[in-house]
Design an enzyme around this catalytic site. Structure first.
Site, PDB file in Angstrom:
ATOM      1  CG  ASP A 283      -1.870  -1.187   1.231  1.00 33.11           C
ATOM      2  OD1 ASP A 283      -2.211  -1.670   0.138  1.00 33.11           O
ATOM      3  OD2 ASP A 283      -2.246  -1.628   2.332  1.00 33.11           O
TER       4      ASP A 283
ATOM      5  CD  GLN B 232       0.714  -8.759  -2.728  1.00 31.79           C
ATOM      6  OE1 GLN B 232       1.384  -9.400  -3.496  1.00 31.79           O
ATOM      7  NE2 GLN B 232      -0.555  -8.457  -2.996  1.00 31.79           N
TER       8      GLN B 232
HETATM    9  P1  GDP Z   1      -0.825   0.445  -3.521  1.00 26.84           P
HETATM   10  O1  GDP Z   1      -1.420  -0.837  -3.086  1.00 26.84           O
HETATM   11  O2  GDP Z   1       0.642   0.503  -3.319  1.00 26.84           O
HETATM   12  O3  GDP Z   1      -1.200   0.824  -4.932  1.00 26.84           O
HETATM   13  O4  GDP Z   1      -1.446   1.571  -2.574  1.00 26.84           O
HETATM   14  P2  GDP Z   1      -2.990   1.702  -2.129  1.00 26.84           P
HETATM   15  O5  GDP Z   1      -3.776   2.167  -3.266  1.00 26.84           O
HETATM   16  O6  GDP Z   1      -3.436   0.462  -1.441  1.00 26.84           O
HETATM   17  O7  GDP Z   1      -2.865   2.775  -0.985  1.00 26.84           O
HETATM   18  C1  GDP Z   1      -2.339   4.038  -1.211  1.00 26.84           C
HETATM   19  C2  GDP Z   1      -3.399   5.069  -0.819  1.00 26.84           C
HETATM   20  O8  GDP Z   1      -2.793   6.325  -0.700  1.00 26.84           O
HETATM   21  C3  GDP Z   1      -4.486   5.233  -1.869  1.00 26.84           C
HETATM   22  O9  GDP Z   1      -5.673   5.572  -1.243  1.00 26.84           O
HETATM   23  C4  GDP Z   1      -3.974   6.392  -2.712  1.00 26.84           C
HETATM   24  O10 GDP Z   1      -5.017   7.127  -3.366  1.00 26.84           O
HETATM   25  C5  GDP Z   1      -3.326   7.238  -1.653  1.00 26.84           C
HETATM   26  N1  GDP Z   1      -2.181   8.050  -2.088  1.00 26.84           N
HETATM   27  C6  GDP Z   1      -1.225   7.751  -2.990  1.00 26.84           C
HETATM   28  N2  GDP Z   1      -0.276   8.727  -3.022  1.00 26.84           N
HETATM   29  C7  GDP Z   1      -0.656   9.643  -2.114  1.00 26.84           C
HETATM   30  C8  GDP Z   1      -0.070  10.853  -1.633  1.00 26.84           C
HETATM   31  O11 GDP Z   1       0.988  11.280  -2.041  1.00 26.84           O
HETATM   32  N3  GDP Z   1      -0.760  11.523  -0.664  1.00 26.84           N
HETATM   33  C9  GDP Z   1      -1.935  11.069  -0.130  1.00 26.84           C
HETATM   34  N4  GDP Z   1      -2.521  11.790   0.817  1.00 26.84           N
HETATM   35  N5  GDP Z   1      -2.503   9.924  -0.551  1.00 26.84           N
HETATM   36  C10 GDP Z   1      -1.864   9.211  -1.505  1.00 26.84           C
HETATM   37  P1  IMO Z   2      -0.966  -4.075  -2.307  1.00 23.66           P
HETATM   38  O1  IMO Z   2      -0.523  -4.619  -3.646  1.00 23.66           O
HETATM   39  C1  IMO Z   2      -0.930  -4.550   2.024  1.00 23.66           C
HETATM   40  C2  IMO Z   2      -0.940  -8.648   3.584  1.00 23.66           C
HETATM   41  C3  IMO Z   2      -2.181  -9.102   4.319  1.00 23.66           C
HETATM   42  C4  IMO Z   2      -1.573 -10.122   5.271  1.00 23.66           C
HETATM   43  C5  IMO Z   2      -0.474 -10.759   4.418  1.00 23.66           C
HETATM   44  C6  IMO Z   2      -0.886 -12.047   3.738  1.00 23.66           C
HETATM   45  O2  IMO Z   2      -2.242  -3.359  -2.321  1.00 23.66           O
HETATM   46  O3  IMO Z   2       0.161  -3.321  -1.671  1.00 23.66           O
HETATM   47  P2  IMO Z   2      -2.517 -12.715   1.757  1.00 23.66           P
HETATM   48  O4  IMO Z   2      -3.889 -12.265   1.387  1.00 23.66           O
HETATM   49  O5  IMO Z   2      -1.507 -12.446   0.710  1.00 23.66           O
HETATM   50  O6  IMO Z   2      -2.507 -14.127   2.232  1.00 23.66           O
HETATM   51  O7  IMO Z   2      -2.115 -11.835   3.028  1.00 23.66           O
HETATM   52  O8  IMO Z   2      -0.129  -9.807   3.450  1.00 23.66           O
HETATM   53  N1  IMO Z   2      -1.198  -8.131   2.233  1.00 23.66           N
HETATM   54  C7  IMO Z   2      -1.145  -6.827   1.906  1.00 23.66           C
HETATM   55  N2  IMO Z   2      -0.948  -5.730   2.675  1.00 23.66           N
HETATM   56  N3  IMO Z   2      -1.081  -4.418   0.691  1.00 23.66           N
HETATM   57  C8  IMO Z   2      -1.242  -5.502  -0.099  1.00 23.66           C
HETATM   58  O9  IMO Z   2      -1.240  -5.418  -1.447  1.00 23.66           O
HETATM   59  C9  IMO Z   2      -1.337  -6.781   0.509  1.00 23.66           C
HETATM   60  N4  IMO Z   2      -1.525  -8.029   0.043  1.00 23.66           N
HETATM   61  C10 IMO Z   2      -1.431  -8.838   1.104  1.00 23.66           C
HETATM   62  O10 IMO Z   2      -2.799  -8.049   4.978  1.00 23.66           O
HETATM   63  O11 IMO Z   2      -0.954  -9.463   6.336  1.00 23.66           O
HETATM   64 MG    MG Z   3      -2.936  -1.531  -1.796  1.00 22.47          MG
END
Ligand code: GDP
Ligand code: IMO
Ligand code: MG
Length: 423
Positions: free
Chosen positions: A13, A225
């Site tokens: 994330d 991840q």
């Molecule tokens: P990913 O799994 O790595 O693609 O990340 P996620 O989408 O799960 O989580 C990142 C969150 O942060 C999302 O809600 C994005 O819209 C938000 N986001 C990304 N870049 C920024 C930033 O620079 N500032 C803020 N406030 N939010 C951001």
């Molecule tokens: P993105 O691509 C954050 C975490 C789960 C759990 C562990 C194992 O959005 O960054 P699983 O479902 O793979 O068996 O879960 O890994 N996890 C993530 N945490 N972002 C993700 O993906 C994740 N994918 C799995 O929360 O701790």
């Molecule tokens: Mg994510």
């Protein structure tokens, strides 16, 4: 031509989806190489927000080919759900997504096994997203899995039934409370999605496709991840079941290591983790709450609140080392706008001894050694060039560059595609 790789350097994330969307115009192909619908990648632009789980984040840019590689595990029902949402929003998908024959399928019973195995772990549960990732990769490694290419063969139903029966026996052993009606519903939806997969997707020998596309243009590989969730290098067993580090792009796409170009490591200006497992710099106080509030730190896939804490340079340097990151992108700097001071862990104290290494043991009490920085106490979301950014933030960035030896090429100051500062 080269394959540039975007990977998360923390616990997922980090903002990979946003960055892939921002970088896509420079590439002809965007390819996912591992993970599955446990991922939730968010993109925001023109006042709209999308979350993708399986489809590569290049889908919003015209003229880009999106490829789901052999290293990915695919739940056809979730994939079709994504297709429907995109199409409803006016984003075409037909003919724009290539799907590897060698990607493995997540069956409805894989999801049930995930739930049963987590429940059996009791207090030691991993905090899985329960999308069937672990059981699907277990079947892959155990040489029992079903692959996307199998859907094109006449004996697919037979193979599916054999695997399902094996799963049902396992579920019985685990005393899983099987709801037959629910199971039938899930299976029906899954099988309908398989039919659509055959009809609407281009199913390919992706390693040939990738290598031939690579002769014509650069490819962007999109990791899911984060490095600290890698099955080999993460905080095992609190990890996912794939190689999330850069090497995963080679095995998950079928490209040679010498074809890898830039390794773009994405990290947040702080840290989050969702699910169980060690998190040395986690904050259990009001400061952590404030990070969660300001950063909207709730899971994109599960909605669970994310655990929050200070940036951890021990873990970050470890991730950079394992993947050979050539450039760093700092995300969510704006979340720290209101903080008086910002801490960053530069080492750990374990059993009274200082170390700069991430420990093997996951249950070791770790005391972070912090360095403190003055906060900038001003909004930065409107910044578009480095000179718009406050000196206090640049001091923080320069310290990270000094410590890691890798340049921070990009600072993200908000969730929108436009809210970026490139250096
Ligand atoms: P990913 O799994 O790595 O693609 O990340 P996620 O989408 O799960 O989580 C990142 C969150 O942060 C999302 O809600 C994005 O819209 C938000 N986001 C990304 N870049 C920024 C930033 O620079 N500032 C803020 N406030 N939010 C951001
Ligand atoms: P993105 O691509 C954050 C975490 C789960 C759990 C562990 C194992 O959005 O960054 P699983 O479902 O793979 O068996 O879960 O890994 N996890 C993530 N945490 N972002 C993700 O993906 C994740 N994918 C799995 O929360 O701790
Ligand atoms: Mg994510």
């Amino acid at each position: 031509m080269k394959v540039d790789v975007v990977i998360g350097l923390q616990w997922g994330d980090e903002g990979k989806g946003k960055i892939v969307d921002v970088l896509t115009p420079k590439y002809s192909v965007v390819a996912r190489f591992q993970g599955g619908p446990n991922a939730g990648h968010t993109m925001e632009f023109d006042g709209k927000k999308f979350v993708l789980h399986t489809i590569p984040s290049g889908i919003f840019r015209d003229g880009t080919t999106n490829l789901i590689g052999n290293g990915v595990v695919v739940d056809p029902a979730i994939l079709m759900g994504e297709v429907e949402k995109l199409n409803a929003a006016g984003v075409p998908t037909k003919g724009r997504i290539l799907l590897s024959k060698k990607a493995h399928l997540i069956l409805p019973t894989h999801r049930m096994l995930d739930a049963a195995q987590e429940a059996a772990k009791g207090g030691a549960k991993i905090g899985s997203t329960l999308k069937g990732i672990g059981p699907a990769y277990t079947d892959k490694i155990g040489r029992a899995g079903l692959r996307v290419g199998d859907v094109l063969h006449p004996d697919f139903e037979k193979k599916y039934d054999a695997l399902k029966q094996k799963h049902l026996a396992l579920l019985k052993q685990l005393s899983y409370p099987l709801n037959v009606e629910e199971e039938e519903q899930e299976e029906k939806k899954w099988k309908q999605s398989i039919d659509r997969l055959r009809a609407e997707f281009t199913i390919v020998d992706s390693e040939y496709e990738v290598n031939s596309l690579l002769k014509k243009g650069n490819i962007l590989a999109e990791g899911a991840q984060g490095s600290m969730l890698d099955v080999d290098f993460g905080s095992y067993p609190f990890v996912t079941s794939s190689n999330t580090v850069c090497a995963g792009a080679c095995t998950g796409l079928g490209v040679a290591p010498c074809k890898i170009g830039e390794v773009i490591g994405i990290f947040k200006a702080y840290c989050t983790r969702v699910g169980s497992g060690p998190f040395p710099t986690e904050l259990h106080d009001e400061v952590g709450e404030e990070m969660r509030r300001q950063g909207c730190e709730f899971g994109s896939t599960t909605g669970r609140p994310r655990r929050c804490g200070w940036l951890d340079l021990v873990a970050l340097k470890y991730s950079i080392m394992v993947s050979g990151a050539t450039q760093l992108f700092m995300m969510k700097a704006d979340v720290m706008d209101g903080f008086d001071s910002i801490k960053v862990a530069v080492g750990y104290k374990i059993n009274g001894a200082a170390t700069d290494r991430y420990p093997y043991e996951v249950d070791m009490p770790v005391e972070p050694i912090y360095r403190e920085f003055k906060g900038w106490k001003q909004p930065i979301s409107g910044s578009r060039t480095e000179k718009d950014l406050p000196q206090e933030l640049m001091n923080y960035v320069k310290f990270i560059e000094e410590q890691t030896g890798v340049p921070v090429k990009f600072i993200s100051v908000g969730p929108d595609r436009e809210e970026t500062v490139s250096r």
